[in-house]
Scaffold this active site. Structure first.
Site, short mmCIF file in Angstrom:
data_model
loop_
_atom_site.label_atom_id
_atom_site.label_comp_id
_atom_site.label_asym_id
_atom_site.label_seq_id
_atom_site.Cartn_x
_atom_site.Cartn_y
_atom_site.Cartn_z
N PHE A 1 -22.27 58.20 42.28
CA PHE A 1 -22.61 56.74 42.67
C PHE A 1 -21.66 55.66 42.61
O PHE A 1 -21.68 55.46 41.57
CB PHE A 1 -24.21 56.34 43.24
CG PHE A 1 -24.01 55.75 43.58
CD1 PHE A 1 -24.71 55.51 44.96
CD2 PHE A 1 -24.54 53.74 43.58
CE1 PHE A 1 -25.43 54.82 46.39
CE2 PHE A 1 -24.81 53.48 44.71
CZ PHE A 1 -24.97 53.05 45.40
N ASP B 1 -16.62 51.51 54.32
CA ASP B 1 -16.42 51.66 52.91
C ASP B 1 -16.30 53.28 52.74
O ASP B 1 -15.74 53.78 52.38
CB ASP B 1 -17.84 51.00 52.39
CG ASP B 1 -19.23 51.39 53.01
OD1 ASP B 1 -19.50 52.13 53.57
OD2 ASP B 1 -19.92 50.28 52.37
P1 IMP Z 1 -24.34 58.97 54.94
O1 IMP Z 1 -25.26 58.90 55.84
O2 IMP Z 1 -25.11 59.24 54.03
O3 IMP Z 1 -22.40 59.29 55.62
O4 IMP Z 1 -24.50 57.58 54.15
C1 IMP Z 1 -23.68 56.87 54.26
C2 IMP Z 1 -23.51 55.01 53.74
O5 IMP Z 1 -24.37 55.45 52.86
C3 IMP Z 1 -22.60 54.52 53.22
O6 IMP Z 1 -22.28 53.64 54.60
C4 IMP Z 1 -22.82 54.12 52.21
O7 IMP Z 1 -23.42 52.76 53.16
C5 IMP Z 1 -24.08 54.06 51.80
N1 IMP Z 1 -23.17 54.24 50.44
C6 IMP Z 1 -22.52 56.55 50.38
N2 IMP Z 1 -22.32 56.83 49.47
C7 IMP Z 1 -22.18 55.26 48.91
C8 IMP Z 1 -21.97 54.71 46.71
O8 IMP Z 1 -21.98 55.68 46.30
N3 IMP Z 1 -22.49 54.35 46.52
C9 IMP Z 1 -22.45 52.83 47.71
N4 IMP Z 1 -22.71 53.15 49.34
C10 IMP Z 1 -23.22 54.17 49.28
MG MG Z 2 -21.79 51.54 55.19
#
Ligand code: IMP
Ligand code: MG
Length: 175
Positions: free
Chosen positions: A150, A98
């Site tokens: 977010f 996503d």
């Molecule tokens: P990362 O490991 O920091 O890249 O986190 C990725 C995961 O955090 C994604 O797969 C989402 O599930 C969640 N995430 C990161 N940013 C958002 C956002 O803006 N909205 C909702 N979920 C988010």
């Molecule tokens: Mg995710």
């Protein structure tokens, strides 16, 4: 102020972009079969819409990971909550996410999956927040680059809400 969602990317724009990605992926994988891997739960809406617009044969599998973090940022230590059903051996794998934020979750996940000997492995994400990156992950297909906000909708949640919105939005009115 009551909690509400402001539209960032309208439904028609998301659909149009997914259509373009499907076309590009179909061209680049001509003559091959793509093994799509969905990272639950957020990736599921995007993966289904994308799969419908891919014209080469596809198979699909699903996995669920939980990353130990404080809720708003991930630590990078990823636990597989639900593993894939099928082996990746010899397959042309396309991981569908996503959103990529810090990149920690994907960095760790791709490391695990690479050890399962796919023939190739690429990454496709609907949204990318490059400003927030702390781990270097190579993203092959990006729907939209977005600013550091977010977002919810199209599979993305805020406290498990708003995944079903057909557009990408920003939650307003929360502390
Ligand atoms: P990362 O490991 O920091 O890249 O986190 C990725 C995961 O955090 C994604 O797969 C989402 O599930 C969640 N995430 C990161 N940013 C958002 C956002 O803006 N909205 C909702 N979920 C988010
Ligand atoms: Mg995710």
């Amino acid at each position: 102020m009551a909690e509400s969602v402001k539209v960032m990317i309208p439904e028609e724009e998301v659909s149009k972009r997914i259509e373009e990605l499907g076309k590009k992926i179909s061209e680049e994988y001509a003559g091959k079969q793509i093994h799509l891997i969905c990272v639950l739960k957020g990736g599921v809406f995007f993966m289904c819409e994308l799969a419908k617009r891919i014209t080469v044969p596809v198979s699909m599998d699903f996995m669920s990971v939980s990353s130990y973090g404080d809720g708003t940022s991930s630590s990078g230590v990823v636990k597989i909550a639900k593993d894939l059903d099928e082996s990746l051996e010899g397959k042309d794998v396309l991981v569908v996410e996503d959103i990529i934020d810090s990149g920690r979750t994907l960095y760790y996940l791709l490391e695990i999956l690479a050890k399962r000997h796919p023939n190739s492995m690429k990454l496709c994400t609907l949204l990318d927040k490059p400003d927030r990156r702390v781990r270097d992950v190579k993203v092959d297909y990006v729907g939209f680059e977005i600013p550091d906000e977010f977002v919810v909708g199209y599979g993305l949640d805020y406290a498990q809400k708003y995944r079903n919105l057909p557009y990408i939005g920003v939650v307003e009115g929360v502390e």
